[in-house]
Design a protein around this motif. Structure first.
Motif: not given
Ligand code: COA
Length: 325
Positions: A1-4, A166-173, A133-135
């Motif tokens: 898993m990783g974060i984008i 812009v809104v930038v969000q972190a997602f686990e992939v 951070f997430k959002t």
């Protein structure tokens, strides 16, 4: 898993007051033709008296949140690229945090002049990928009309006011499965030995005034052409991509001739370049998200498109970002 980290929404705002080249020619020794032929600028927007950088930024931020379907309370990081903060301190970002009704996380400003949006995006991308951070909201907002010397025709015709976000969000992939990568990479540079080429001749610790923009136009032009060519090459090489892979160039909108030279370097068709400089002149940190928002909302930029963003500004500072929209 990783974060984008992914761009999930955008918004922008231009003040209502439009100042055309013809309007300027009435009060400055210049002409519509000189401004347009040298820069591609036709008009700029000037903030009204009492309308501050945070006011423009707040509207852009609210529009970006709406577009992303994100509630202001869920934002845990706000980074504002600005050279024209409402106050010397605290940061304009904390005023936006308050006005969005956001009561947690962190908010701060970044000072990289016209590269401010790329710098802010780079910092946010790293913080999200680090899991901090997430959002996030990344905002570029400036009221450079407040720094113009109306006795200096070589600079006062070039700049305008505006904001983009812009809104930038972190997602686990799952890194072993397909994902589009979101923000692929960011690249930022500076060279302080060139600070005298483009600066504001005031400051809290020197003159206790805000001062006026001072620029060696020809020198800045020359550096913009070479440094932007170099940083876009760097961004493509870092991702093993070629110029033909880019769907849209979303450049800092300072001067059409500078943009044309980057387009030539990239060997891109002109209809793959988002050009807005004619409409709002150089809005400093706001110009990339303003252009992005224009092309997303008129349907040109579609989800999955590969965007190359680039900017250069006082410092000198410069940078680029590659991202899937
Ligand atoms: N209106 C009419 N004439 C003007 C003028 C104006 N607003 N500003 C300058 N001029 C005159 C100059 O006085 C000069 O006259 P002279 O030959 O009689 O001395 C002539 O126009 C040419 O000036 P020059 O400075 O050589 O013009 P240029 O072709 O280099 O264009 C810029 C000037 C500022 C448009 C150009 O240098 C430029 O775009 N630089 C980069 C600026 C920029 O984008 N900065 C922000 C980066 S983030």
């Amino acid at each position: 898993m990783g974060i984008i980290s992914k761009l999930t929404g955008c918004g922008s705002y231009l003040p209502k007051n439009v100042v055309t080249n013809a309007d300027l020619a009435k009060k400055v020794d210049t002409s519509e033709e000189w401004i347009f032929s040298r820069t591609g600028i036709k008009q700029r927007h000037h903030a009204a008296v009492g309308e501050n950088t945070s006011d423009l930024a707040l509207i852009a931020a609210e529009r970006a949140l709406l577009h992303a379907g994100v509630n202001g309370h869920d934002v845990d990081l706000i980074v504002v690229g600005t050279t024209t903060p409402d106050r010397t301190f605290p940061a304009t970002a904390v005023r936006i945090q308050k006005n969005l009704g956001c009561d947690h996380g962190a908010a701060f400003d970044v000072q990289a002049v016209c590269s401010g949006f790329i710098y802010a995006l780079s910092i946010v991308d790293s913080m999200l990928k680090a899991g901090q951070f997430k959002t996030a909201l990344v905002i570029g907002a400036d009221t450079l009309s407040r720094l113009l010397n109306w006795e200096d025709r070589t600079t006062c015709v070039l700049f305008g006011d505006g904001a983009g976000a812009v809104v930038v969000q972190a997602f686990e992939v799952d890194t072993n499965s397909f994902h589009d990568g979101g923000i692929l990479s960011t690249h930022i540079h500076s060279d302080g030995s060139m600070e005298d080429l483009l600066y504001c001749d005031g400051g809290p610790s020197t003159t206790q005034t805000t001062g006026y923009i001072t620029m060696s136009g020809k020198e800045v032009f020359r550096h913009a052409v070479t440094k932007l060519a170099s940083v876009v090459t760097e961004a493509l090489a870092a991702n093993n991509l070629k110029d033909i892979d880019i769907d849209w160039l979303v450049p800092h909108q300072a001067n059409k001739r500078i943009i044309d030279s980057t387009v030539k370097k990239l060997n891109m068709p002109k209809d793959k370049v988002v050009l807005t400089v004619h409409d709002h002149a150089n809005t400093s940190a706001a110009s990339i998200p303003l252009a992005l928002d224009r092309a997303v909302h008129d349907g040109r930029i579609k989800r999955g498109d590969l965007l190359l963003m680039e900017a250069m500004g006082g410092g000198l500072t410069w940078g680029a970002a590659l991202a899937r929209w």
